[in-house]
Design an enzyme around this catalytic site. Structure first.
Site, PDB file in Angstrom:
ATOM      1  N   TRP A  71      10.317  -2.482   0.222  1.00 32.56           N
ATOM      2  CA  TRP A  71       9.235  -1.654  -0.286  1.00 32.56           C
ATOM      3  C   TRP A  71       9.951  -0.408  -0.816  1.00 32.56           C
ATOM      4  O   TRP A  71      10.464   0.394  -0.056  1.00 32.56           O
ATOM      5  CB  TRP A  71       8.279  -1.299   0.843  1.00 32.56           C
ATOM      6  CG  TRP A  71       7.055  -0.561   0.409  1.00 32.56           C
ATOM      7  CD1 TRP A  71       5.912  -1.095  -0.100  1.00 32.56           C
ATOM      8  CD2 TRP A  71       6.822   0.845   0.490  1.00 32.56           C
ATOM      9  NE1 TRP A  71       4.996  -0.105  -0.349  1.00 32.56           N
ATOM     10  CE2 TRP A  71       5.517   1.088   0.004  1.00 32.56           C
ATOM     11  CE3 TRP A  71       7.591   1.937   0.919  1.00 32.56           C
ATOM     12  CZ2 TRP A  71       4.968   2.366  -0.067  1.00 32.56           C
ATOM     13  CZ3 TRP A  71       7.040   3.206   0.848  1.00 32.56           C
ATOM     14  CH2 TRP A  71       5.726   3.410   0.355  1.00 32.56           C
ATOM     15  N   GLU A 489      -8.134  -0.774  -0.705  1.00 27.49           N
ATOM     16  CA  GLU A 489      -6.854  -1.406  -0.385  1.00 27.49           C
ATOM     17  C   GLU A 489      -6.712  -2.795  -0.979  1.00 27.49           C
ATOM     18  O   GLU A 489      -5.685  -3.131  -1.551  1.00 27.49           O
ATOM     19  CB  GLU A 489      -6.706  -1.543   1.144  1.00 27.49           C
ATOM     20  CG  GLU A 489      -6.281  -0.301   1.852  1.00 27.49           C
ATOM     21  CD  GLU A 489      -6.105  -0.562   3.351  1.00 27.49           C
ATOM     22  OE1 GLU A 489      -5.022  -0.266   3.857  1.00 27.49           O
ATOM     23  OE2 GLU A 489      -7.048  -1.053   4.009  1.00 27.49           O
TER      24      GLU A 489
END
Lengths: 609, 398
Positions: A71, A489
């Protein structure tokens, strides 16, 4: 927040590493890579998530290897920036989770010494530093390299000249060592290794481990051996699988009746009118004389904290502040006050949330008592805390938190009852009634799940909207915020949560026919008020979807559609409304074809500040 | 060896209990029926299990997960519309292996009954003797082979019935597909087709447990029989002055309060509060998170998860569905009854029976339910009502 894994044993490392990485891709999935060691050092890395990359990975021999799922923090998403990062002499391979803060100066120094760099990552300096200090002993070289490094890291390192070991180190980022039979594992989190073993060492900050297939040797930065107790994890491997569902998220939504049952099991006794926690000692005067509570958390856990404030203030009559851990820096002076009578409650699902950990560490240094609510036994947060109350909800893989939110609410409800009982703010009969009410919740959540076709239908109708609002009052206000967060989200629809009463103080200006409003109602004190709010919204032509209980025959006169939940007490209706919001967000995202378990740009466990 | 378990149907004759979970998930001795099937398979060495699910599939997936907790590796395929067992099997045709046991998920079975068909090679059907063959597929046998199969025969053609347990192999899948496309969705149609086609299907006799629950009252009989193997164990807390006799199993974090009197076989799940002064008599199964109030008596009943039984209540020969709340002084009257499950159903004579209450009902204080009466799910019964007729789901009785 990346995921790292390592394997030393007798099986083919590649397939084990790939499987482990799949279990960790909730920690990041923009690129991935692995490295194995036999005669050569084999390296593969690319942009994309591991399950997609898997097919293009060539044969990689070797029974020793490390892997990484990324990430991005330093350096854009590209093949060069993926891990493992390899040293200039192509002998050292490194995977890293964390941030090396002084990497620029280290890099300049190394470049001046003739090292040439291939990536933009902070991690690459580690491989070059280890190479620089390497003198036939990887552990020693790592130790020397780490002395130069500032920042946070969980590292797994291997060297072409030492084909029997991985060196792992930790500061600030989570790292566990799995203990197998003639094989050992390194991983950022438990699910990665659960298929192979449930015995682990939790590495602590400033520790270095040398992991061979038959031996794990842990030392501190000064080289002094550290003896550690192995922990046994009582999660099962199965908990980390999808079990017939299309997504982890849906599976986890459906686990909520069980999760709430687990959260209260062994903690309540209706007839005795008592709540007890094995983890807390009720004879300790600290809890009965508390003067103040601060709850710190981020994201969904923060909304659980807002619910906690409500419930603790009303049941135990202790003033509660809820703070975003991300913003706590601004509030340092407050923490100095009243230390003897103040409790800090930190809520973090993973127990590794860097922002929350930073607050815990500072509060601990000041002498505060800290209670952690976490789902991960042995996590960094619980090891810093004075007390940890585990959620007991099993591993949560979907990036969007669902079942852990339910268990956080249940645990906070029980903590409020517990404190109310210690402080005599609740009578025995009241406590008994509150216990009876939460006892009913698993069945009521099951009923919501059984009726999910209605919610799915509603989601289908609304899947094309681009803005949506969620409103609620009192205990349901945090659920409105959480409902909006879930929708953002996973469905990428712009959503906002508001206190129903606040709408007219500004957000009203945004209401049009194209902005549906989901109103979370409970038929208690605030019912008339939220009904008024709904009528105000309808007057602006915005469609309203009301979530209310099955006995409410008033609401349907005013709104466009009604989603029904069974009637629950005001304190517990948030647990049911939250499930409606989760299912709604899930189905909207599913109709839109979004990658529900891996929403873009997000990762589950946020281990950077 | 692989097994394909057909568990897509509802089992509508067991309503109201099947309204939110299918028949395979109904608890017998605190275990879903389907778990007996899984256990029988794993004990026979078959861990590779494919389940065909449809109706209320989430409940099944939530419970079994990937099967690791049950010593199995369970995968799922789905049948969107429940039109027949053959069609259900067709959904799993990719999963048919060289040797595959195909069986229904809604019979309580043990490993023993599977042993003869597991060891048999080639196409086979497992049959047993049954004293009420007319409800099942009756087989006729000749020289170790199935000669014919007849669904629910009106005439007496023998007492050997098909257990719905088969041994198939993957080379039948084309024929299965063909016969189903001709509009015959049941496995028995398919078997007849194979026989007409002069395929040889071995008849294998089963020895062991094979039990079926067709109607709600069958659940009680099945529960009673199964509880005969109830272990004696306690993970809970038993207060002083509580008397426990016979085989009684008490789950984690359950508490039996003083003055209670329990005679096994009795099973009590996790997190229950029983008593004080409650009496629980054979053969009773009590699920998880159940409370039984003071001075209540439970006898030969199934109390599912999350039920509350108020104080001074009598629950005899009854089945209480998940999450129902019986207030104080509830009485189920026991007697002989003629029960009909609906307009199209005949009356069944059931002796010595209490009542059946679906899930999430709220029964007011002092309610009395006549023998054999069925109260649907989500009903509300006012205080002091006497229930003399069946009550439909979602009703309010005032």
């Amino acid at each position: 927040m990346c995921g790292i894994v390592g394997y030393v044993g007798s099986k083919n490392a590649k397939s084990i590493l790939i499987n482990s990485l799949k279990k960790l891709d909730y920690r990041g999935y923009d690129s991935a890579g692995l490295s194995t060691l036999e005669d050569e050092l084999y390296v593969f890395k690319d942009q994309g998530e591991i399950s997609v990359l898997e097919k293009s990975i060539p044969d990689m021999p070797g029974t020793l290897g490390i892997g990484h799922t990324r990430w991005a923090t330093h350096g854009k998403v590209c093949k060069e920036n993926a891990h493992p990062q390899i040293s200039g002499n192509k002998k050292i391979a490194v995977v890293h989770n964390g941030i090396i803060e002084n990497f620029r100066s280290l890099r300049e120094g190394l470049e001046a010494e003739g090292h040439s760099f291939e990536s933009e990552t902070d991690t690459e300096v580690v491989s070059h530093l280890v190479e620089k200090y390497y003198d036939g002993d990887l552990e020693e070289a790592t130790r020397r390299a780490l002395k130069d490094i500032e920042g946070t890291y969980a590292l797994a390192i291997m060297c072409k000249d030492e084909k029997d070991k991985i060196v792992a180190a930790r500061r600030g980022s989570p790292l566990i060592l799995g203990i197998g039979e003639n094989e050992n594992f390194v991983a950022s989190d438990i699910p990665a290794i659960l298929e192979h073993t449930n015995k682990v060492f939790f590495l602590d900050d400033n520790e270095i481990a040398t992991v061979a297939n038959d031996k794990i040797h842990i030392t501190n930065f000064d080289g002094i051996t550290i003896k550690k107790e192995a922990s046994t994890i009582d999660w099962t491997y199965e908990d980390a699988e999808k079990a017939g569902y299309a997504h982890y998220m849906l599976k986890e939504i459906h686990e909520q009746p069980h999760v709430v049952h687990q959260a209260m099991l062994g903690r309540i006794s209706e007839l005795d009118a008592s709540v007890s926690f094995d983890e807390l000692n009720s004879n300790e005067p600290f809890f009965s004389t508390l003067g103040e509570i601060s709850i710190v958390a981020c994201g969904t856990s923060y909304y659980a904290g807002m619910y906690g404030k409500h419930i603790i203030e009303s049941m135990a009559e202790i003033p509660v502040k809820v703070e975003l851990a991300t913003e706590y820096n601004e509030h340092i002076p407050i923490m100095f006050n009243n230390i003897e009578r103040k409790l800090i409650i930190a809520i973090t699902q993973s127990g590794e949330t860097a922002d929350t950990l930073a607050v815990i560490k500072r509060a601990k240094n000041m002498g505060h008592k800290i209670l952690v609510i976490s789902n991960v036994p042995g996590s960094s947060a619980s090891r810093l805390a004075d007390w940890t109350i585990p959620n007991k909800s099993g591993p949560e893989i979907g990036v969007a938190a669902t079942k852990t939110f339910a268990s956080q609410l249940a645990v906070l409800y029980l903590i409020a009852l517990y404190l109310g009982q210690l402080r005599n703010t609740l009578g025995a009969h009241q406590i008994s009634k509150f216990i009876k009410n939460i006892r009913d919740i698993p069945q009521l959540i099951q009923t919501v799940l059984d009726r999910s076709a209605e919610i799915e239908h509603c989601a289908k109708e609304l899947k094309n909207v681009s803005n949506m609002f969620f409103i609620g009052r009192s205990t349901n206000y945090p659920i409105a915020l959480e409902g909006a967060l879930k929708l953002k989200e996973i469905s990428y629809i712009h959503a906002e949560g508001f206190s129903a009463g606040e709408l007219k103080h500004g957000p009203f200006a945004l209401l049009t026919e194209q902005t549906p409003v989901v109103a979370l109602c409970d038929r208690y004190d605030s019912y008339e008020k939220i009904l008024t709010n709904i009528i105000e919204i309808k007057a602006r032509n915005a469609p309203v979807i009301a979530v209310t209980d099955t006995d409410d025959d008033e609401m349907e006169k005013y709104v466009d559609s009604v989603l029904r939940v069974p009637r629950a007490s005001i304190e517990l209706s948030p647990l049911l409304n939250a499930v409606v919001c989760q299912l709604f967000a899930y189905h909207v995202a599913n109709y839109k074809g979004c990658p529900i378990d891996k929403p873009r740009n997000l990762a589950k466990s946020v281990t950077v500040e | 060896m692989r097994a394909i378990v057909l568990a897509a149907g509802e089992g509508s004759r067991l309503r109201p209990f099947t309204e939110s979970m299918s028949k395979v998930m109904l608890p017998i001795a605190n275990k879903p029926i389907l778990e007996y099937v899984v256990d029988a398979l794993t004990q026979s060495g078959i861990e590779d299990i494919v389940m065909v699910l449809g109706y209320r599939k989430e409940r099944i997936m939530d419970y079994f997960g990937d099967g690791k907790n049950f010593g199995a590796n369970i995968r799922y395929v789905f049948q969107e519309k429940q039109i027949g067992t053959g069609h259900a099997l067709l959904q799993a045709k990719e999963e048919l292996d060289d040797e595959t046991i195909v069986l229904a998920g809604d019979n309580v079975i043990d490993a023993e009954i599977l042993s003869s068909i597991v060891s048999h090679k080639g196409l086979a059907l497992l049959y047993i003797k049954h004293d009420k063959p007319s409800k099942y597929g009756v087989v006729t046998i000749d020289g170790g082979l199935i000669k014919d199969i007849c669904e629910k025969p009106k005439k007496d053609i023998g007492n050997l019935i098909s257990t719905g347990i088969y041994k198939f192999s993957k080379n039948i899948s084309n024929e299965l597909e063909q016969i189903i496309s001709q509009g015959s969705p049941k496995i028995t149609n398919f078997i007849r087709h194979l026989l007409e086609d002069e395929k040889k299907i071995a008849s294998v006799k089963g020895e062991g447990t094979w039990q079926d629950a067709v109607y709600p009252w069958d659940l009680l009989r099945l529960n009673e029989v199964t509880l005969q193997n109830c272990p004696s164990a306690s993970a809970g807390k038993i207060e002083r002055g509580a008397e426990i006799k016979g085989n009684v199993s008490i789950g984690k974090n359950s508490i039996i309060r003083s003055g209670s009197y329990i005679i096994g076989p009795v099973l009590i799940g996790e997190g229950c509060e029983i008593g004080p002064n409650a009496c629980i008599f054979p053969a009773t199964s009590i699920g998880n998170n159940v409370t039984i109030g003071a001075f209540s008596e439970i006898r030969n009943s199934i109390i599912m998860n999350n039920v509350h039984v108020g104080s001074r209540s009598s629950v005899f020969q009854s089945v209480i569905g998940e999450g129902s709340k019986l207030d104080t002084n509830f009485t189920s009257v026991v007697g002989d009854a003629y029960i009909s499950l609906g307009k199209s159903d005949n009356f069944h004579e059931v002796k010595d029976i209490g009542c059946f209450i679906g899930e999430n009902c709220k029964i007011g204080s002092g309610a009395v339910v006549d023998p054999g009466k069925i109260i649907g799910r989500n009903c509300k019964i006012d205080i002091q009502k006497r229930i003399t007729k069946n009550v439909k789901s979602e009703s309010i009785v005032v």
